[in-house]
Design an enzyme around this catalytic site. Structure first.
Site, short mmCIF file in Angstrom:
data_model
loop_
_atom_site.label_atom_id
_atom_site.label_comp_id
_atom_site.label_asym_id
_atom_site.label_seq_id
_atom_site.Cartn_x
_atom_site.Cartn_y
_atom_site.Cartn_z
N LYS A 136 3.20 -2.43 -7.34
CA LYS A 136 4.60 -2.30 -7.75
C LYS A 136 5.55 -2.93 -6.74
CE LYS A 136 7.91 -0.39 -10.25
NZ LYS A 136 8.10 -1.03 -11.55
N LYS B 101 5.71 -10.15 -18.82
CA LYS B 101 5.19 -8.85 -19.26
C LYS B 101 3.83 -9.05 -19.92
CE LYS B 101 7.19 -6.59 -17.45
NZ LYS B 101 8.37 -6.89 -16.72
N ARG C 239 1.48 1.55 -5.96
CA ARG C 239 1.74 0.56 -4.90
C ARG C 239 0.48 -0.20 -4.51
NH1 ARG C 239 6.49 1.65 -2.11
NH2 ARG C 239 5.68 0.52 -0.33
N HIS D 200 8.47 -31.56 -23.77
CA HIS D 200 8.25 -32.40 -22.58
C HIS D 200 6.91 -32.07 -21.93
CE1 HIS D 200 12.33 -33.96 -22.83
NE2 HIS D 200 12.70 -32.73 -23.14
N ASN E 238 0.97 0.32 6.17
CA ASN E 238 1.41 -0.55 5.08
C ASN E 238 2.16 -1.71 5.72
OD1 ASN E 238 2.40 -1.62 2.65
ND2 ASN E 238 4.20 -0.30 2.70
N GLY E 239 1.75 -2.93 5.39
CA GLY E 239 2.40 -4.11 5.98
C GLY E 239 1.33 -5.09 6.43
N CYS F 265 0.86 -1.18 0.00
CA CYS F 265 0.00 0.00 0.00
C CYS F 265 0.89 1.22 0.00
CB CYS F 265 -0.86 0.01 1.26
SG CYS F 265 -1.78 -1.52 1.48
N GLU G 278 10.73 -13.50 -19.16
CA GLU G 278 10.39 -12.09 -18.93
C GLU G 278 9.33 -11.62 -19.94
OE1 GLU G 278 10.72 -10.17 -16.62
OE2 GLU G 278 10.45 -8.17 -17.43
N GLU H 247 1.06 -10.04 -17.32
CA GLU H 247 0.70 -9.08 -16.28
C GLU H 247 -0.04 -7.86 -16.80
OE1 GLU H 247 5.11 -7.13 -15.43
OE2 GLU H 247 3.66 -7.07 -13.82
N TRP I 44 -3.76 -1.86 -1.29
CA TRP I 44 -3.73 -3.14 -2.01
C TRP I 44 -4.18 -4.16 -0.98
CZ3 TRP I 44 -1.41 -7.97 -1.73
CH2 TRP I 44 -1.43 -8.73 -2.90
C1 AGP Z 1 7.36 -7.21 -13.04
O1 AGP Z 1 6.93 -6.40 -14.04
C2 AGP Z 1 7.00 -6.85 -11.67
N1 AGP Z 1 6.96 -5.50 -11.38
C3 AGP Z 1 7.58 -7.75 -10.59
O2 AGP Z 1 7.78 -9.02 -11.08
C4 AGP Z 1 8.88 -7.25 -9.90
O3 AGP Z 1 9.97 -7.38 -10.75
C5 AGP Z 1 9.08 -8.06 -8.62
O4 AGP Z 1 8.00 -7.82 -7.76
C6 AGP Z 1 10.38 -7.74 -7.92
O5 AGP Z 1 10.45 -6.39 -7.57
P1 AGP Z 1 11.81 -5.74 -7.08
O6 AGP Z 1 12.75 -5.75 -8.23
O7 AGP Z 1 11.43 -4.36 -6.66
O8 AGP Z 1 12.32 -6.57 -5.96
#
Ligand code: AGP
Length: 579
Positions: A574, A456, A27, A475, A97-98, A2, A452, A459, A71
């Protein structure tokens, strides 16, 4: 997960808090709320995004207040569960937050003592606990409550009749901003840039009292001074600058990010722990994990050091932390699993190195050494330029440890990304946008890039996408191939090319639409592709960087074609500050 923001100063607090929360919305964005102190505390909460529904909140009066963009972890996203949360008398307000892990027991105790609860959240126990301790000194009451909370928190608290806002943190980020006759507090520095460039990063266990009279920080009851740091990110960097989305802006910043990270690292000494190590274990999550996985191939090939790469979330289940040196890779420096992995490495007395984008982030305080990437603030939830910056850090390290083996290619890296950004991907987007499911495949360092690319794609478009090592496709996943399941194959020249070429033909034989990234004129790669996307001429470094930018752009344009919320995809946030 959050975002929290607080203001205490000479101006009307509500509009400042709302603008601050908008910058933190990446966030968490399922609901939001503010609590502002005037004669008493006025609370306003809403479900949904702050960018869409906060206009009427600005009118709330008062010069001190706190806000939250959520969040959801405990309780669905609705008005009741949105923060701030209050005590029984509506005179103490808390944003958090937490996660409070022992909240259920605390809630039962509080209910038995007559406290009424209005939400399903873990957070709501906090204002009720403070209510029991509060006798006019808010910081003292917060300090009495904190030892009872298990888990993680960044907290802001205000109380009727108190001219101060109290901030506290444990394993969740919290930054104090020193403004002009004003104090601010936020989950990260981005919303503070409009007000100040002077910040204080609180340490775990710190309790800060913020008022127009200044800032007082206590740690275990003793008054402490924390260094004031100057932020070198500009306000322009946290604005969209004419781009339709932050993600597109951040993708287009990549040539410069790659070069500036390289430039900055050239000035830095390589830490001795890296030069002397007999092996490394890299720990990370998500995109950062993919960057680490990719670099493993280069570390082993060029430096002759064994490298192990682990998902940070799984690292705690291994009995041995592996290689001599443990490297935590995290754009934000706040990812809970990566921090836990670093803590475990320390417990085993392994030297630690952090690779991060955020000055003052928690990982920098856990690691023996830190290497900073120079990506600038990354706002879009999808990590793009931070991935390129992480690659830049590792490429630089490999080059230095291998006596300049990559130097020539690294100097051209930004050009390769720039060329990729010029490609027209419309035909590939047409194939992807109608798919229910798709695959990304590659070999060697292009396998992590396939992972990756799939990450992308899933997500931000919500299309089910799997990244696979091309050799693994037969496989099991082969059963899923069909004319409705496009495959993106990363097939640059190199020793894996012949077998990748055969793999593409095998998939094509099942009627699978093939989107192929390769260099023009390599065998008849173009002829066997349904859509061919050219990579620039050059060596493996150019191919890696160009492929990274291309899979990002493919996901971006597909998401736009599908009308998705590119920068704030559903259910995500994020910064993942809970395990
Ligand atoms: C990918 O697009 C995401 N934002 C996510 O996988 C991100 O890379 C992951 O949460 C790790 O974040 P960080 O690099 O801040 O540790």
């Amino acid at each position: 997960m959050c975002g929290i923001f607080g203001y205490c100063g000479q101006r009307r607090a509500a509009p400042i808090i709302i603008e601050g929360l908008k910058r933190l919305e990446y966030r968490g964005y399922d609901s939001f709320g503010i609590a502002v102190m005037d004669q008493g505390i006025t609370v306003r909460k809403k479900q949904g995004k702050i960018s869409l529904g906060a206009s009427d909140l600005s009118r709330v009066k008062g010069k001190m207040g706190i806000g939250h963009t959520r969040w959801a972890t405990h309780g669905e996203p609705n008005n009741q569960n949105a923060h701030p949360h209050l005590d029984c008398h509506d005179s103490i307000a808390v944003v958090h937050n937490g996660i409070i892990e022992n909240y259920a027991g605390l809630k039962r105790e509080l209910q038995a003592r007559g406290h009424g609860f209005r939400s399903e959240t873990d957070t709501e126990v906090i204002p009720h606990l403070i209510e029991e301790e509060f006798k006019g000194d808010l910081a003292a009451a917060v300090s009495a409550v904190l030892p009872r909370l298990e888990g993680s928190y960044a907290l802001l608290v205000i109380a009727t009749g108190c001219g101060e806002m109290v901030a506290a943190r444990k394993r969740s980020p919290l930054v104090i901003g020193i403004g002009d006759r004003a104090c601010l507090a936020a989950s990260d520095v981005t919303p503070l840039l409009e007000h100040t460039e002077r910040v204080i990063y609180l340490e775990d266990g710190d309790i800060a009292s913020l008022s127009t009279g200044g800032i007082e920080i206590r740690h275990q009851g003793t008054r402490v001074k924390r260094p004031v740091q100057k932020i070198d990110w500009s306000l322009a960097e946290v604005k969209k600058g004419g781009f339709a989305h932050y993600m597109l802006k951040e993708i287009y910043e990549q040539p410069e990010v790659f070069s500036s990270t390289m430039r900055a690292l050239k000035e830095e000494e390589i830490p001795d722990i890296l030069q002397d190590t007999g092996g490394v274990t890299l720990v990370a999550c998500g995109t950062s994990y993919h960057a680490a996985l990719l670099c493993r191939y280069l570390i082993e090939e060029h430096c002759g050091i064994p490298a192990r790469v682990e998902l940070a979330s799984e690292f705690k289940y291994f009995t041995s932390p592996g290689g001599d040196l443990v490297v935590g890779v995290s754009q934000s420096g706040e990812t809970a699993d990566t921090l836990a992995a670093m803590q475990k490495a320390r417990m085993f007395s392994h030297p630690t190195l952090a690779v991060t984008n955020v000055l003052g982030s928690t990982i920098t305080r856990l690691a023996d050494h830190t290497l900073f990437m120079r990506a600038g603030p990354e706002i879009s939830v999808a990590a793009t330029k931070s991935f390129i910056a992480e690659l830049a850090v590792f490429f630089h390290l490999v080059d230095r440890l291998a006596g300049g083996a990559l130097e020539h290619s690294l100097g051209r890296g930004h050009l390769a990304i720039g060329e990729a950004l010029l490609q027209d991907l419309s035909q590939a987007v047409d194939l992807c946008r109608n798919a229910q499911s798709m695959f990304f495949v590659g070999r060697g360092p292009f396998y992590p890039l396939a992972l990756e690319g799939a990450l992308k794609m899933k997500e931000i478009t919500y299309i089910h996408a799997e990244g696979y090592a091309a050799g693994e496709i037969k496989h099991g996943p082969f059963a899923l191939l069909s004319p409705e399941t496009p495959v993106v194959a990363l097939c640059p020249p190199g020793h894996a090319f012949p077998v990748m070429f055969s793999n593409i033909k095998e998939m094509k034989a099942r009627g699978t639409p093939m989107i192929v990234l390769g260099v023009q004129g390599t065998q008849d790669l173009e002829e066997i592709s349904d859509v061919f996307i050219p990579l620039p001429d050059g060596g493996i470094i150019s191919h890696i960087l160009a492929s990274a930018a291309l899979v990002q752009l493919l996901a971006y344009h597909t998401a736009v074609a599908l009308g998705r919320d590119v920068d704030q995809p559903r259910n995500l946030a994020k910064s993942v500050t809970v395990e």
